[in-house]
Design a protein around this motif. Structure first.
Motif, mmCIF file in Angstrom:
data_model
loop_
_atom_site.group_PDB
_atom_site.id
_atom_site.type_symbol
_atom_site.label_atom_id
_atom_site.label_comp_id
_atom_site.label_asym_id
_atom_site.label_seq_id
_atom_site.Cartn_x
_atom_site.Cartn_y
_atom_site.Cartn_z
ATOM 1 N N GLU A 66 -9.167 9.348 8.489
ATOM 2 C CA GLU A 66 -8.676 9.579 7.128
ATOM 3 C C GLU A 66 -7.606 8.550 6.759
ATOM 4 O OE1 GLU A 66 -7.284 13.555 6.845
ATOM 5 O OE2 GLU A 66 -9.244 14.466 7.235
ATOM 6 N N ALA A 67 -6.703 8.274 7.718
ATOM 7 C CA ALA A 67 -5.650 7.284 7.436
ATOM 8 C C ALA A 67 -6.257 5.897 7.216
ATOM 9 C CB ALA A 67 -4.656 7.252 8.594
ATOM 10 N N GLU A 68 -7.273 5.537 7.997
ATOM 11 C CA GLU A 68 -7.927 4.244 7.858
ATOM 12 C C GLU A 68 -8.660 4.135 6.523
ATOM 13 O OE1 GLU A 68 -10.122 1.527 11.115
ATOM 14 O OE2 GLU A 68 -11.255 3.318 10.534
ATOM 15 N N THR A 69 -9.325 5.217 6.130
ATOM 16 C CA THR A 69 -10.030 5.215 4.836
ATOM 17 C C THR A 69 -9.056 5.092 3.681
ATOM 18 O OG1 THR A 69 -11.783 6.592 5.782
ATOM 19 C CG2 THR A 69 -11.606 6.520 3.382
ATOM 20 N N CYS A 121 -2.082 5.048 18.737
ATOM 21 C CA CYS A 121 -2.009 5.698 17.423
ATOM 22 C C CYS A 121 -0.778 5.231 16.656
ATOM 23 C CB CYS A 121 -1.972 7.212 17.593
ATOM 24 S SG CYS A 121 -3.534 7.926 18.149
ATOM 25 N N ASP A 122 0.339 5.113 17.365
ATOM 26 C CA ASP A 122 1.556 4.622 16.709
ATOM 27 C C ASP A 122 1.348 3.196 16.197
ATOM 28 O OD1 ASP A 122 2.872 6.993 17.218
ATOM 29 O OD2 ASP A 122 3.885 6.249 19.032
ATOM 30 N N ALA A 123 0.681 2.390 17.010
ATOM 31 C CA ALA A 123 0.434 1.010 16.600
ATOM 32 C C ALA A 123 -0.495 0.958 15.383
ATOM 33 C CB ALA A 123 -0.176 0.224 17.764
ATOM 34 N N ARG A 124 -1.509 1.833 15.343
ATOM 35 C CA ARG A 124 -2.436 1.839 14.207
ATOM 36 C C ARG A 124 -1.737 2.272 12.932
ATOM 37 N NH1 ARG A 124 -5.201 -0.006 10.948
ATOM 38 N NH2 ARG A 124 -7.294 0.696 10.334
ATOM 39 N N PHE A 125 -0.915 3.292 13.004
ATOM 40 C CA PHE A 125 -0.195 3.722 11.806
ATOM 41 C C PHE A 125 0.840 2.688 11.375
ATOM 42 C CE2 PHE A 125 -2.110 7.840 12.205
ATOM 43 C CZ PHE A 125 -2.027 8.381 10.931
ATOM 44 N N ALA A 126 1.434 1.996 12.342
ATOM 45 C CA ALA A 126 2.382 0.927 11.991
ATOM 46 C C ALA A 126 1.658 -0.199 11.261
ATOM 47 C CB ALA A 126 3.064 0.399 13.254
ATOM 48 N N GLU A 127 0.449 -0.536 11.702
ATOM 49 C CA GLU A 127 -0.340 -1.577 11.031
ATOM 50 C C GLU A 127 -0.718 -1.156 9.618
ATOM 51 O OE1 GLU A 127 -3.954 -3.668 9.757
ATOM 52 O OE2 GLU A 127 -3.791 -1.541 10.297
ATOM 53 N N ILE A 128 -1.093 0.133 9.452
ATOM 54 C CA ILE A 128 -1.444 0.628 8.114
ATOM 55 C C ILE A 128 -0.227 0.559 7.197
ATOM 56 C CG2 ILE A 128 -2.138 2.670 6.810
ATOM 57 C CD1 ILE A 128 -3.874 3.501 9.187
ATOM 58 N N GLU A 129 0.921 0.999 7.722
ATOM 59 C CA GLU A 129 2.132 0.985 6.896
ATOM 60 C C GLU A 129 2.512 -0.447 6.494
ATOM 61 O OE1 GLU A 129 6.730 2.705 7.017
ATOM 62 O OE2 GLU A 129 5.433 2.820 8.803
ATOM 63 N N LEU A 144 -4.566 -8.655 3.120
ATOM 64 C CA LEU A 144 -5.884 -9.002 3.648
ATOM 65 C C LEU A 144 -5.781 -9.921 4.857
ATOM 66 C CD1 LEU A 144 -7.977 -9.531 0.391
ATOM 67 C CD2 LEU A 144 -8.036 -7.595 1.989
ATOM 68 N N ASN A 145 -4.763 -10.759 4.891
ATOM 69 C CA ASN A 145 -4.573 -11.612 6.066
ATOM 70 C C ASN A 145 -4.368 -10.771 7.336
ATOM 71 O OD1 ASN A 145 -4.847 -13.985 4.599
ATOM 72 N ND2 ASN A 145 -2.642 -14.136 4.177
ATOM 73 N N VAL A 146 -3.608 -9.690 7.188
ATOM 74 C CA VAL A 146 -3.398 -8.791 8.329
ATOM 75 C C VAL A 146 -4.712 -8.107 8.714
ATOM 76 C CG1 VAL A 146 -2.187 -6.737 9.160
ATOM 77 C CG2 VAL A 146 -0.984 -8.419 7.735
ATOM 78 N N ILE A 147 -5.468 -7.679 7.691
ATOM 79 C CA ILE A 147 -6.748 -7.009 7.950
ATOM 80 C C ILE A 147 -7.709 -7.968 8.643
ATOM 81 C CG2 ILE A 147 -8.763 -5.940 6.882
ATOM 82 C CD1 ILE A 147 -6.307 -4.182 6.834
ATOM 83 N N GLU A 148 -7.762 -9.222 8.163
ATOM 84 C CA GLU A 148 -8.703 -10.179 8.724
ATOM 85 C C GLU A 148 -8.360 -10.606 10.152
ATOM 86 O OE1 GLU A 148 -8.687 -13.316 5.901
ATOM 87 O OE2 GLU A 148 -9.940 -12.238 4.442
ATOM 88 N N SER A 149 -7.136 -10.337 10.571
ATOM 89 C CA SER A 149 -6.766 -10.656 11.952
ATOM 90 C C SER A 149 -7.427 -9.704 12.953
ATOM 91 C CB SER A 149 -5.250 -10.604 12.123
ATOM 92 O OG SER A 149 -4.793 -9.256 11.987
ATOM 93 N N ASP A 150 -8.045 -8.638 12.442
ATOM 94 C CA ASP A 150 -8.732 -7.620 13.256
ATOM 95 C C ASP A 150 -7.802 -6.858 14.200
ATOM 96 O OD1 ASP A 150 -11.176 -8.144 12.086
ATOM 97 O OD2 ASP A 150 -11.779 -9.583 13.620
ATOM 98 N N GLU A 151 -6.499 -6.965 13.951
ATOM 99 C CA GLU A 151 -5.559 -6.228 14.810
ATOM 100 C C GLU A 151 -5.785 -4.723 14.690
ATOM 101 O OE1 GLU A 151 -0.755 -5.294 15.091
ATOM 102 O OE2 GLU A 151 -1.484 -6.910 13.797
ATOM 103 N N GLY A 152 -5.876 -4.249 13.436
ATOM 104 C CA GLY A 152 -6.076 -2.818 13.217
ATOM 105 C C GLY A 152 -7.427 -2.346 13.750
ATOM 106 N N TRP A 153 -8.455 -3.172 13.594
ATOM 107 C CA TRP A 153 -9.796 -2.786 14.065
ATOM 108 C C TRP A 153 -9.811 -2.643 15.573
ATOM 109 C CZ3 TRP A 153 -13.318 -5.172 17.294
ATOM 110 C CH2 TRP A 153 -14.620 -4.622 17.299
ATOM 111 N N ARG A 154 -9.173 -3.589 16.290
ATOM 112 C CA ARG A 154 -9.133 -3.515 17.748
ATOM 113 C C ARG A 154 -8.374 -2.271 18.228
ATOM 114 N NH1 ARG A 154 -8.293 -9.169 17.199
ATOM 115 N NH2 ARG A 154 -6.043 -8.814 17.355
#
Length: 280
Positions: A66-69, A121-129, A144-154
């Motif tokens: 839900e947070a990712e969406t 989980c903490d890292a994923r929420f930090a990336e979203i924030e 988008l630069n952060v998204i394209e780095s695939d950090e959140g996806w990994r």
């Protein structure tokens, strides 16, 4: 020898010992049934605990999705209404992690896996924030630069892998608990039936021994050692009368050879002059 052995088997100590053995087996069967019930209840509690852990793990995965969406929706539209699921998920994932920590309190291996899951989980929420703040303050390009780095996806992939591993362990534990509980239940059932069967056999033996004992007692009659009268229904009666009352037998009288011989010997020893009737 056979009569002596039978008397020993039908003796009072033997009857009491057999009866006590049967009673002890009944008690043992009851204790076994109680222990079996306790074991089944404990297995049910462990299975329920594992099922609750699975529910919490699935809930955490749903929260992360839900947070990712919400992140994607906000980055595309810059509309704060898309952040509502993210805002709700942020405190909830902490609560779900705390619930898992309580459920894994006795499992050291699972607790180490949970520590790694918490970090991810903490890292994923930090990336979203971070991406949300970049979108608000600097526009879509930096976000988008952060998204394209695939950090959140990994990170999200690692979260899913950890959750899947924990779920697999819980499912394996439930399967093992079910198999163990079924085996124990079958074993306890067989033992319970065996104890009851032996107790029933001993009880039947006691009943047979008592019946034989009663039969022996019914076959005994009390005879006076001096008058040779028989005690029957509280009275001392002649043996002929006893036979007539109990067995409806009619008796006739005679004299045995031994008694006749004794009488002849007494007559021969008695002088004729000593008996007036013999003189006449």
């Amino acid at each position: 020898m056979q009569t002596s052995a039978r008397a020993l088997i039908l003796s009072r100590p033997a009857v009491f010992a057999t009866l006590l053995a049967a009673f002890g087996l009944v008690i043992a069967s009851g204790v076994l049934a109680a222990f079996s019930t306790h074991q089944v209840a404990a297995a049910d509690r462990r299975a329920a605990h594992a099922q609750q852990t699975l529910v919490t793990l699935n809930g955490l995965l749903a929260t992360m999705n839900e947070a990712e969406t919400a992140q994607r929706g906000f980055l595309l539209t810059h509309d704060d209404k898309y952040l509502a699921p993210y805002e709700a998920a942020r405190p909830r994932y902490r609560q779900e992690l705390a619930a898992l920590a309580r459920q894994f309190d006795q499992d050291l291996v699972a607790r180490r896996g949970l520590e790694e899951l918490t970090r991810l989980c903490d890292a994923r929420f930090a990336e979203i924030e971070r991406t949300v703040n970049l979108r608000r303050e600097h526009g879509i390009a930096p976000a988008l630069n952060v998204i394209e780095s695939d950090e959140g996806w990994r990170v999200m992939q690692q979260v899913r892998e950890k959750l899947t591993a924990l779920q697999r362990e819980e499912l394996s534990g439930i399967a093992q608990l079910t198999a163990t509980a079924a085996h124990q239940a079958r074993t306890y059932e067989l033992l319970h039936m065996a104890l009851l069967a032996v107790a029933a056999a001993l009880a039947g033996t006691v009943a047979w021994m008592l019946a034989r004992r009663l039969h022996q007692l019914e076959g005994l009659i009390k005879v006076c050692a001096w008058t040779h009268r028989v005690q029957w229904e509280g009275k001392w009666i002649r043996f002929e009368e006893y036979l007539a009352r109990r067995f409806n037998l009619q008796c006739t009288h005679g004299i045995s050879d031994e008694a006749a011989r004794q009488m002849r010997e007494e007559i021969e020893k008695t002088p004729i002059d000593a008996d007036p009737e013999l003189k006449g």
